[in-house]
Design a protein around this motif. Structure first.
Motif, PDB file in Angstrom:
ATOM      1  N   UNK A 100       0.827  -1.209   0.000  1.00  0.00           N
ATOM      2  CA  UNK A 100       0.000   0.000   0.000  1.00  0.00           C
ATOM      3  C   UNK A 100       0.860   1.258   0.000  1.00  0.00           C
ATOM      4  N   UNK A 101       2.018   1.189   0.617  1.00  0.00           N
ATOM      5  CA  UNK A 101       3.000   2.282   0.616  1.00  0.00           C
ATOM      6  C   UNK A 101       2.341   3.622   0.984  1.00  0.00           C
ATOM      7  N   UNK A 102       1.632   3.640   2.093  1.00  0.00           N
ATOM      8  CA  UNK A 102       0.972   4.864   2.546  1.00  0.00           C
ATOM      9  C   UNK A 102       1.915   5.812   3.269  1.00  0.00           C
ATOM     10  N   UNK A 103       3.130   5.339   3.531  1.00  0.00           N
ATOM     11  CA  UNK A 103       4.172   6.194   4.098  1.00  0.00           C
ATOM     12  C   UNK A 103       5.496   5.765   3.482  1.00  0.00           C
ATOM     13  N   UNK A 104       6.447   6.679   3.339  1.00  0.00           N
ATOM     14  CA  UNK A 104       7.751   6.302   2.782  1.00  0.00           C
ATOM     15  C   UNK A 104       8.406   5.191   3.596  1.00  0.00           C
ATOM     16  N   UNK A 105       9.252   4.418   2.925  1.00  0.00           N
ATOM     17  CA  UNK A 105       9.885   3.271   3.572  1.00  0.00           C
ATOM     18  C   UNK A 105      10.620   3.683   4.841  1.00  0.00           C
ATOM     19  N   UNK A 106      11.331   4.791   4.804  1.00  0.00           N
ATOM     20  CA  UNK A 106      12.110   5.200   5.973  1.00  0.00           C
ATOM     21  C   UNK A 106      11.204   5.594   7.137  1.00  0.00           C
TER      22      UNK A 106
END
Length: 261
Positions: A100-106
């Motif tokens: 879903x990538x709702x926030x950056x990976x970091x």
């Protein structure tokens, strides 16, 4: 047969119309303890309310990786406060979700590592959610300093990945996917890894096992999972039930009656 459903979301609206009946069916099928996972602040409250009225319900509290953009000192303080409830036996579900990538990976990684640290501070196990982020999840667990006390929720990886998780001290959460005909990698894992490192879960209302796939899942369907695990391991349902219930009690610090120790 005594079973523990180590991961479900019985507080969600999907159960508002028949929650009492769902609980009754779970108990009738041998599910003696249900771990309801609160994955966001509003869900901590609903899960804790449910545990107050149902003594066989335990709770995990944490911030799901899809909510990681919300993580800050105030949210962390809220998790810490909620986790002081005697009903809480874990931090979770936490981790990385690149689907879903709702926030950056970091941002996800930072929230994940802070919650692992919080779990250690509070002497609680943690529940890991990873989706499309297998290597980064292992990398974060390595950075956090194994051995760990936790479970890889909804495990669907292959045997090599399973062995890497086990080497860090993690348990594997086996759910409805094990009943799927095409889940051959997971079948190999269940056949091969030590039984004392498996716990069972439904993830209800999601991940419904066969033969009810496509319908709402519920904790009573744990029996289909234990039956499939027993079939894959060429052993009895009773042996799998006894072992996985003992594993859940050990991991989540539950006494023999399923109450928090």
């Amino acid at each position: 047969m005594r079973l523990v459903d180590t991961h479900c979301h019985l507080d969600l609206e999907a159960f508002d119309e028949d929650r009492a009946q769902v609980l009754a069916r779970a108990r009738a099928s041998g599910v003696e303890r249900i771990l309801v996972v609160g994955f966001a602040p509003e869900r901590w409250e609903s899960a804790l309310r449910l545990a107050q009225s149902e003594p066989d319900v335990a709770v995990a509290v944490g911030l799901h990786p899809t909510e990681a953009a919300r993580y800050n000192d105030e949210v962390e303080a809220g998790i810490r406060e909620a986790a002081m409830s005697p009903s809480v036996c874990a931090i979770g579900e936490i981790g990385l979700d690149y689907h879903w990538m709702t926030a950056p990976a970091e941002v996800q990684r930072r929230a994940f590592l802070r919650q692992i640290a919080l779990a250690r501070e509070m002497d609680l196990p943690f529940i890991v959610h990873q989706r499309d982020a297998a290597e980064d999840t292992l990398d974060a667990l390595q950075e956090a300093g194994p051995p760990h006390r936790g479970v890889m929720h909804c495990f669907t990886g292959d045997l090599t990945y399973a062995e890497r998780c086990l080497a860090m001290g993690m348990y594997l959460g086996i759910g409805g996917a094990v009943t799927f005909r095409k889940a051959t990698d997971l079948h190999e894992v269940v056949r091969s890894v030590p039984l004392d490192r498996l716990v069972l879960e439904t993830d209800a209302p999601y991940m419904t096992p066969s033969p009810h796939r496509g319908k709402r899942n519920e904790p009573s369907y744990l029996r289909f999972i234990v039956e499939r695990v027993a079939e894959l391991r060429d052993t009895s349902v009773e042996e799998v039930a006894e072992a996985t219930t003992a594993n859940a009690a050990r991991l989540f610090n539950l006494d023999i009656d399923g109450r928090a120790a």
